[in-house]
Design a protein around this motif. Structure first.
Motif, PDB file in Angstrom:
ATOM      1  N   PHE A  24      19.536  72.586  56.679  1.00  0.00           N
ATOM      2  CA  PHE A  24      19.547  71.840  58.261  1.00  0.00           C
ATOM      3  C   PHE A  24      19.325  72.876  59.213  1.00  0.00           C
ATOM      4  O   PHE A  24      19.786  74.001  59.246  1.00  0.00           O
ATOM      5  CB  PHE A  24      20.783  71.455  58.353  1.00  0.00           C
ATOM      6  CG  PHE A  24      20.771  70.389  59.410  1.00  0.00           C
ATOM      7  CD1 PHE A  24      20.285  69.258  59.797  1.00  0.00           C
ATOM      8  CD2 PHE A  24      21.549  71.092  60.717  1.00  0.00           C
ATOM      9  CE1 PHE A  24      20.325  68.429  61.151  1.00  0.00           C
ATOM     10  CE2 PHE A  24      21.553  70.468  61.730  1.00  0.00           C
ATOM     11  CZ  PHE A  24      20.818  69.127  61.957  1.00  0.00           C
ATOM     12  N   GLU A  25      18.399  72.605  60.034  1.00  0.00           N
ATOM     13  CA  GLU A  25      17.731  73.541  61.062  1.00  0.00           C
ATOM     14  C   GLU A  25      18.048  72.807  62.456  1.00  0.00           C
ATOM     15  O   GLU A  25      17.364  71.758  62.692  1.00  0.00           O
ATOM     16  CB  GLU A  25      16.472  73.967  60.869  1.00  0.00           C
ATOM     17  CG  GLU A  25      15.928  75.110  61.834  1.00  0.00           C
ATOM     18  CD  GLU A  25      14.696  75.586  61.628  1.00  0.00           C
ATOM     19  OE1 GLU A  25      13.935  76.211  62.345  1.00  0.00           O
ATOM     20  OE2 GLU A  25      14.125  75.171  60.509  1.00  0.00           O
ATOM     21  N   ASN A  26      18.840  73.155  63.102  1.00  0.00           N
ATOM     22  CA  ASN A  26      19.230  72.479  64.437  1.00  0.00           C
ATOM     23  C   ASN A  26      18.250  73.660  65.610  1.00  0.00           C
ATOM     24  O   ASN A  26      18.639  74.561  66.175  1.00  0.00           O
ATOM     25  CB  ASN A  26      20.496  72.753  65.221  1.00  0.00           C
ATOM     26  CG  ASN A  26      21.026  72.046  66.119  1.00  0.00           C
ATOM     27  OD1 ASN A  26      20.086  71.956  66.991  1.00  0.00           O
ATOM     28  ND2 ASN A  26      22.212  71.545  66.554  1.00  0.00           N
ATOM     29  N   ASP A  62      26.556  62.996  57.071  1.00  0.00           N
ATOM     30  CA  ASP A  62      27.510  64.278  57.467  1.00  0.00           C
ATOM     31  C   ASP A  62      26.745  65.453  58.021  1.00  0.00           C
ATOM     32  O   ASP A  62      27.331  66.199  58.755  1.00  0.00           O
ATOM     33  CB  ASP A  62      28.476  64.553  56.253  1.00  0.00           C
ATOM     34  CG  ASP A  62      29.308  63.685  55.684  1.00  0.00           C
ATOM     35  OD1 ASP A  62      29.575  62.745  56.508  1.00  0.00           O
ATOM     36  OD2 ASP A  62      29.982  63.628  54.498  1.00  0.00           O
ATOM     37  N   VAL A  63      25.697  65.830  57.462  1.00  0.00           N
ATOM     38  CA  VAL A  63      25.084  67.070  57.752  1.00  0.00           C
ATOM     39  C   VAL A  63      24.519  66.959  59.250  1.00  0.00           C
ATOM     40  O   VAL A  63      24.845  67.855  60.095  1.00  0.00           O
ATOM     41  CB  VAL A  63      23.942  67.449  56.863  1.00  0.00           C
ATOM     42  CG1 VAL A  63      22.991  68.530  57.347  1.00  0.00           C
ATOM     43  CG2 VAL A  63      24.421  67.805  55.514  1.00  0.00           C
ATOM     44  N   THR A  64      23.805  65.836  59.500  1.00  0.00           N
ATOM     45  CA  THR A  64      23.512  65.563  61.105  1.00  0.00           C
ATOM     46  C   THR A  64      24.662  65.714  61.943  1.00  0.00           C
ATOM     47  O   THR A  64      24.536  66.303  63.171  1.00  0.00           O
ATOM     48  CB  THR A  64      22.613  64.294  60.942  1.00  0.00           C
ATOM     49  OG1 THR A  64      23.450  63.096  60.589  1.00  0.00           O
ATOM     50  CG2 THR A  64      21.291  64.628  60.462  1.00  0.00           C
ATOM     51  N   ARG A  65      25.794  65.061  61.487  1.00  0.00           N
ATOM     52  CA  ARG A  65      26.927  65.016  62.387  1.00  0.00           C
ATOM     53  C   ARG A  65      27.623  66.531  62.485  1.00  0.00           C
ATOM     54  O   ARG A  65      27.769  66.950  63.614  1.00  0.00           O
ATOM     55  CB  ARG A  65      28.016  64.166  61.814  1.00  0.00           C
ATOM     56  CG  ARG A  65      29.277  64.145  62.709  1.00  0.00           C
ATOM     57  CD  ARG A  65      30.477  63.597  61.988  1.00  0.00           C
ATOM     58  NE  ARG A  65      30.938  64.478  61.005  1.00  0.00           N
ATOM     59  CZ  ARG A  65      30.978  64.073  59.722  1.00  0.00           C
ATOM     60  NH1 ARG A  65      31.328  62.874  59.453  1.00  0.00           N
ATOM     61  NH2 ARG A  65      31.574  65.036  58.772  1.00  0.00           N
ATOM     62  N   ASP A  66      27.759  67.128  61.317  1.00  0.00           N
ATOM     63  CA  ASP A  66      28.137  68.386  61.510  1.00  0.00           C
ATOM     64  C   ASP A  66      27.228  69.498  61.969  1.00  0.00           C
ATOM     65  O   ASP A  66      27.526  70.647  62.693  1.00  0.00           O
ATOM     66  CB  ASP A  66      28.428  68.995  59.999  1.00  0.00           C
ATOM     67  CG  ASP A  66      29.628  68.297  59.470  1.00  0.00           C
ATOM     68  OD1 ASP A  66      30.338  67.613  60.093  1.00  0.00           O
ATOM     69  OD2 ASP A  66      29.641  68.420  57.993  1.00  0.00           O
ATOM     70  N   GLY A  67      26.036  68.987  62.206  1.00  0.00           N
ATOM     71  CA  GLY A  67      24.839  70.030  62.855  1.00  0.00           C
ATOM     72  C   GLY A  67      24.769  69.763  64.412  1.00  0.00           C
ATOM     73  O   GLY A  67      24.019  70.245  65.095  1.00  0.00           O
ATOM     74  N   GLY A  68      25.609  69.007  64.774  1.00  0.00           N
ATOM     75  CA  GLY A  68      25.727  68.631  66.137  1.00  0.00           C
ATOM     76  C   GLY A  68      24.931  67.571  66.941  1.00  0.00           C
ATOM     77  O   GLY A  68      24.769  67.347  68.070  1.00  0.00           O
ATOM     78  N   PHE A  69      24.615  66.573  65.965  1.00  0.00           N
ATOM     79  CA  PHE A  69      23.910  65.524  66.421  1.00  0.00           C
ATOM     80  C   PHE A  69      24.772  64.213  66.176  1.00  0.00           C
ATOM     81  O   PHE A  69      25.766  64.275  65.253  1.00  0.00           O
ATOM     82  CB  PHE A  69      22.663  65.339  65.817  1.00  0.00           C
ATOM     83  CG  PHE A  69      21.524  66.335  66.179  1.00  0.00           C
ATOM     84  CD1 PHE A  69      20.967  66.009  67.333  1.00  0.00           C
ATOM     85  CD2 PHE A  69      21.464  67.433  65.498  1.00  0.00           C
ATOM     86  CE1 PHE A  69      19.852  67.071  67.921  1.00  0.00           C
ATOM     87  CE2 PHE A  69      20.503  68.303  65.946  1.00  0.00           C
ATOM     88  CZ  PHE A  69      19.896  68.339  67.280  1.00  0.00           C
TER      89      PHE A  69
END
Length: 167
Positions: free
Chosen positions: A29-31, A126-133
C-alpha cells in the motif's frame, strides 16, 4: 441418469470443495498523497484490476488459486492525480473432487475466488482505512463474467494472430 448393468441408476459424481487455507501472499500500500505532503479537496475515484491464476498442487485434488488485485485511487478534482496504490495477492488452497476435468478450469477461476473474495474485500477496507483514507468497500465481482470476458479476449487474440500475415 444412466443405468448400470444391474439396472440401478448411477448418480453423477458429487462435487466436494473445501478451503484448506487462505493467506496474503503479497501486499503493498502506497499513500502517494501523504508522501507528497499535499491535501485539500479530494474526490476519490477508484479503479480495480483483477487477475486470477490457478494451478494444481502436488497433492491429489488440491489446487492453489491466487487473486491479484490492483486498486488505484485518484483524485477526480485534480486531473486524476494519484492518491494511493494498493496491490494484493491473496491465495486460497482448495481440495476439489467430483468436478469433470473439462470443467475444472472454470470451476477454479469462478467458484474458488467467490469463496475468498469476502476476505480480500475486508483486507482492502482495513488497509485503505489504516493508510489514511476512508475504508474502501469493494463492489462484488462477477467472477463468471470475468471468466467469460477473458475467454472472449483470448479467442479474439488468437484470431488476430492467425489473420495477420507474416512481415
Amino acid at each position: 441418469m444412466a443405468e448400470n448393468e444391474n439396472g440401478a441408476a448411477q448418480q453423477a459424481p458429487q462435487v466436494k470443495m473445501n478451503v484448506l487455507t487462505q493467506f496474503v501472499r503479497d501486499l503493498s500500500f502506497e499513500n502517494i498523497l501523504a508522501q507528497r505532503g499535499t491535501g485539500g479537496d479530494v474526490q476519490l475515484d477508484v479503479t480495480v484490476g483483477v487477475n486470477l491464476d490457478a494451478k494444481k498442487r502436488k497433492i491429489e485434488h488440491q489446487y492453489e488459486v491466487t487473486m491479484k488485485l490492483n486498486v488505484a485511487g485518484k483524485n477526480k478534482t485534480k486531473e486524476n492525480e494519484p492518491l494511493f496504490l494498493l496491490e494484493i495477492e491473496y491465495t486460497g488452497v482448495f481440495h476439489v473432487e467430483g468436478v469433470p476435468e473439462d470443467q475444472m478450469h472454470p470451476f477454479l477461476l469462478i467458484e474458488c475466488p467467490r469463496m475468498t473474495f469476502p476476505y480480500v474485500r475486508r483486507i482492502v477496507s482495513d488497509v485503505t482505512r489504516d493508510g489514511g483514507f476512508p475504508p474502501l468497500n469493494l463492489e462484488s465481482i462477477d467472477f463468471m463474467q470475468l471468466y467469460r470476458n477473458e475467454i472472449s479476449r483470448r479467442k479474439a487474440a488468437s484470431k488476430d494472430e492467425t489473420v495477420k500475415p507474416d512481415a
